[in-house]
Design a protein around this motif. Structure first.
Motif, PDB file in Angstrom:
ATOM      1  N   UNK A 292       8.335   6.793 -52.634  1.00 30.02           N
ATOM      2  CA  UNK A 292       8.842   5.787 -52.087  1.00 30.02           C
ATOM      3  C   UNK A 292       8.979   6.071 -50.574  1.00 30.02           C
ATOM      4  N   UNK A 293       9.063   4.806 -49.836  1.00 26.80           N
ATOM      5  CA  UNK A 293       9.334   4.881 -48.418  1.00 26.80           C
ATOM      6  C   UNK A 293      10.414   3.614 -47.958  1.00 26.80           C
ATOM      7  N   UNK A 294      11.432   4.265 -47.579  1.00 29.37           N
ATOM      8  CA  UNK A 294      12.425   3.388 -47.111  1.00 29.37           C
ATOM      9  C   UNK A 294      12.535   3.393 -45.622  1.00 29.37           C
ATOM     10  N   UNK A 295      12.506   2.211 -44.864  1.00 27.79           N
ATOM     11  CA  UNK A 295      12.573   2.110 -43.339  1.00 27.79           C
ATOM     12  C   UNK A 295      13.833   1.263 -42.752  1.00 27.79           C
ATOM     13  N   UNK A 296      14.303   1.668 -42.007  1.00 28.69           N
ATOM     14  CA  UNK A 296      15.479   0.812 -41.592  1.00 28.69           C
ATOM     15  C   UNK A 296      15.404   0.694 -39.848  1.00 28.69           C
ATOM     16  N   UNK A 297      15.388  -0.388 -39.284  1.00 30.93           N
ATOM     17  CA  UNK A 297      15.441  -0.572 -37.924  1.00 30.93           C
ATOM     18  C   UNK A 297      16.572  -0.119 -37.225  1.00 30.93           C
ATOM     19  N   UNK A 298      16.570   0.742 -36.192  1.00 31.85           N
ATOM     20  CA  UNK A 298      17.920   1.206 -35.481  1.00 31.85           C
ATOM     21  C   UNK A 298      17.963   1.227 -34.060  1.00 31.85           C
ATOM     22  N   UNK A 299      16.985   0.137 -33.706  1.00 33.26           N
ATOM     23  CA  UNK A 299      17.253  -0.238 -32.187  1.00 33.26           C
ATOM     24  C   UNK A 299      16.425   0.604 -31.180  1.00 33.26           C
ATOM     25  N   UNK A 300      16.768   0.619 -29.984  1.00 33.04           N
ATOM     26  CA  UNK A 300      16.097   1.509 -29.030  1.00 33.04           C
ATOM     27  C   UNK A 300      16.657   3.037 -29.187  1.00 33.04           C
ATOM     28  N   UNK A 301      16.200   3.587 -30.086  1.00 34.75           N
ATOM     29  CA  UNK A 301      16.663   4.891 -30.196  1.00 34.75           C
ATOM     30  C   UNK A 301      15.487   5.841 -30.843  1.00 34.75           C
ATOM     31  N   UNK A 302      15.441   7.073 -30.389  1.00 33.94           N
ATOM     32  CA  UNK A 302      14.267   7.928 -31.327  1.00 33.94           C
ATOM     33  C   UNK A 302      14.423   7.976 -32.700  1.00 33.94           C
ATOM     34  N   UNK A 303      13.321   7.586 -33.388  1.00 35.20           N
ATOM     35  CA  UNK A 303      12.969   7.606 -34.838  1.00 35.20           C
ATOM     36  C   UNK A 303      13.483   8.916 -35.530  1.00 35.20           C
ATOM     37  N   UNK A 304      14.043   8.557 -36.648  1.00 33.29           N
ATOM     38  CA  UNK A 304      14.528   9.553 -37.428  1.00 33.29           C
ATOM     39  C   UNK A 304      13.757   9.648 -38.706  1.00 33.29           C
ATOM     40  N   UNK A 305      13.213  10.634 -39.269  1.00 34.38           N
ATOM     41  CA  UNK A 305      12.207  10.471 -40.333  1.00 34.38           C
ATOM     42  C   UNK A 305      12.637  11.706 -41.143  1.00 34.38           C
ATOM     43  N   UNK A 306      12.730  11.598 -42.331  1.00 28.91           N
ATOM     44  CA  UNK A 306      12.891  12.711 -43.235  1.00 28.91           C
ATOM     45  C   UNK A 306      12.082  12.436 -44.374  1.00 28.91           C
ATOM     46  N   UNK A 307      11.251  13.536 -44.789  1.00 23.60           N
ATOM     47  CA  UNK A 307      10.334  13.387 -45.910  1.00 23.60           C
ATOM     48  C   UNK A 307      10.544  14.531 -46.815  1.00 23.60           C
ATOM     49  N   UNK A 308      10.735  14.427 -47.903  1.00 18.93           N
ATOM     50  CA  UNK A 308      10.972  15.138 -48.866  1.00 18.93           C
ATOM     51  C   UNK A 308      10.729  15.024 -50.108  1.00 18.93           C
ATOM     52  N   UNK A 309      10.925  16.197 -51.031  1.00 12.10           N
ATOM     53  CA  UNK A 309      10.424  15.981 -52.557  1.00 12.10           C
ATOM     54  C   UNK A 309      11.606  15.453 -53.338  1.00 12.10           C
ATOM     55  N   UNK A 310      11.451  14.897 -54.428  1.00 13.11           N
ATOM     56  CA  UNK A 310      12.679  14.621 -55.151  1.00 13.11           C
ATOM     57  C   UNK A 310      12.095  14.553 -56.728  1.00 13.11           C
ATOM     58  N   UNK A 311      11.646  15.641 -57.230  1.00  8.82           N
ATOM     59  CA  UNK A 311      11.275  16.081 -58.536  1.00  8.82           C
ATOM     60  C   UNK A 311      12.025  15.873 -59.522  1.00  8.82           C
ATOM     61  N   UNK A 312      13.491  16.065 -59.264  1.00  7.19           N
ATOM     62  CA  UNK A 312      14.376  15.889 -60.546  1.00  7.19           C
ATOM     63  C   UNK A 312      14.390  14.699 -61.199  1.00  7.19           C
TER      64      UNK A 312
END
Length: 498
Positions: free
Chosen positions: A348-368
């Motif tokens: 899954x990819x979830x994206x939220x617009x946060x305005x004029x700020x540096x992007x925050x991207x967390x990519x991780x595994x969720x195997x459970x």
């Protein structure tokens, strides 16, 4: 004006189904757990045996789910002469010269966001012997159910369902003004019928990718695109994009932010390749802009190339022992080898617009494994990360927190081999008992600090300093170590800001 006659009879048909108990709950009660499991496993004989009686609901199951042929007079007895005639005229049911009819569409009941819905789609190969053609329109599959569970349903003003197919994702968003697009005209035909059966007014637009909504923005985007990773060709419209490898996922992920309002979110299914040259996290993160978005990328599974190819060949009913499978497999695996593909991730990819700020991207595994819907967790994740984003390290240290209700402290011990008797601790964990069941390994110091947090009590800094003083530890060092550890716990919701 309706796209097809199927739309014109959809509302009458679904109203009849509701009155007759031809609903997801009605099927479960009528079939019982064993036959219901057989239905989901794709074992029609067991379902047919369980519906061999003369009841109306058994007849509807045999006709509309198993798609067994029946005399036209029997169809009229089941649904009424007028509706039976309309089904035949609209070619929802095909009649042969001998007066035998068989349903040409799959019209399956589901519960979607707590409501009884019926999805109009092409029949697949699960219950009948058939090979889905290139223009096959998929119904409710495992992937679409996963996306439904991971997409929030809180009220928003506008929603885009990109590549709607038979309309499954849009059914979960009907409280908003929904726009549904697809490149495949037949998909829009069936989606229109699905929406008519739900009494929903949905804007339908034909065209590829985001072209039908150029220049428009939405509060929420949902997309289950044709993300199959492979050669740049289209064998089946519902799964093959014609783009090379994971190009479809890259296109949707990279262009979605351009069509979101301020604070808007996108919720996407996607697939990506693993290579030796680049981590999958770096690959997917590179598809997003450097500013303006917070993104949570979750890999739920990763398949080796051979398993991946075999899975999708079976999806199109190709016998893995056949010469066709041999030829297709060789070409597909050779293409993967040529591009250095070592695995294919899905998630899954979830994206939220946060305005004029540096992007925050967390990519991780969720195997459970977990059973709770992921949609509320996605919304809460964005709220938690927004709270962290708006605070300095000192402000976090001076804030008050509380352990999440239901948080479990787990101690794992194994036989003490050195002593030859008793047990010794092997791991200490804090684990959520709700949502995605995140679990974090911690040490005794962090576990004790978390245990001391209270929303009306001491701040994180004060709690850590008090613990350090009682245990002869350096206060500043412990605070400096505790803050980033608690930030990780907040990000996964094990600890909550007061």
């Amino acid at each position: 004006m309706s796209r097809t006659p199927v739309t014109d009879l959809a509302a009458e048909l679904t109203a009849f189904f509701a009155e007759a108990g031809f609903t997801a709950d009605g099927l479960a009660a009528h079939l019982g757990p064993d036959a219901l499991d057989a239905l989901y496993r794709g074992e029609p004989a067991a379902v047919r045996y369980a519906t061999a009686d003369d009841s109306a609901l058994s007849g509807l199951i045999r006709a509309f789910i198993l798609r067994d042929p029946l005399p036209a007079t029997a169809l009229a007895d089941l649904v009424g002469a007028s509706l039976a005639a309309r089904l035949i005229d609209a070619r929802v049911a095909h009649a042969d010269p001998h007066g035998t009819v068989r349903l040409a569409l799959d019209i399956r009941p589901h519960v979607i966001v707590g409501e009884d819905r019926w999805v109009f789609s092409d029949p697949d190969a699960a219950l009948t012997v058939r090979v889905p053609g290139p223009d096959h329109v998929l119904g409710v599959g495992a992937a679409s159910l996963s996306l439904l569970q991971s997409t929030p349903v809180t009220p928003v003003d506008s929603v885009l369902d990109l590549g709607t197919g038979s309309g499954v994702q849009a059914l979960g968003q009907l409280g908003a003004a929904v726009t549904a697009t697809d490149v495949h005209p037949r998909a829009l035909d069936l989606a229109e019928a699905t929406f008519a059966g739900a009494g929903a007014d949905v804007e339908l637009l034909e065209g590829p990718w985001f072209e039908p909504v150029a220049g428009r923005r939405f509060d929420r985007i949902v997309a289950n695109p044709p993300f199959v990773v492979g050669l740049p060709e289209v064998g089946h419209v519902y799964r093959d994009s014609g783009l090379n490898l994971d190009g479809a996922s890259e296109l949707v992920i990279s262009q979605a932010p351009e069509h979101l309002t301020d604070g808007g979110t996108a919720h996407l299914l996607a697939a990506w390749v693993h290579t030796h040259e680049q981590s999958w996290q770096q690959r997917v993160a590179s598809w997003l802009p450097d500013t303006g978005v917070a993104a949570w990328i979750i890999e739920r599974d990763c398949a080796d190339p051979a398993l991946y190819v075999g899975t999708w060949l079976r999806d199109e009913s190709i016998d893995p022992r056949s010469p066709e499978a041999d030829e297709r497999t060789r070409a597909w695996l050779a293409h993967f080898d040529a591009h250095g593909v070592t695995g294919i991730g899905f998630g899954f990819v979830a994206i939220r617009m946060i305005g004029d700020q540096p992007s925050e991207i967390l990519a991780e595994e969720m195997p459970q494994s977990f059973t709770d819907p992921l949609g509320p967790e996605v919304e809460e994740y964005f709220e938690r990360t927004a709270w962290l984003r708006d605070r300095t390290t000192d402000e976090i240290a001076d804030a008050r927190f509380r352990p999440r209700p239901g948080l479990a402290r787990e101690e794992i011990s194994v036989p003490d081999e050195d002593a030859g008797v008793g047990f010794t601790r092997a791991a200490l964990r804090l684990t959520r008992t709700d949502g995605p069941r995140w679990s974090h390994d911690v040490d005794t110091h962090l576990a004790a600090i978390v245990a001391g947090l209270h929303p009306q009590g001491l701040s994180l800094r004060e709690t850590a300093e008090l613990y350090a003083m009682a245990n002869g530890l350096d206060e500043q060092s412990l605070v400096s170590a505790a803050v980033p550890a608690v930030v990780d716990l907040v990000r996964h919701g094990l600890v909550m800001p007061a």
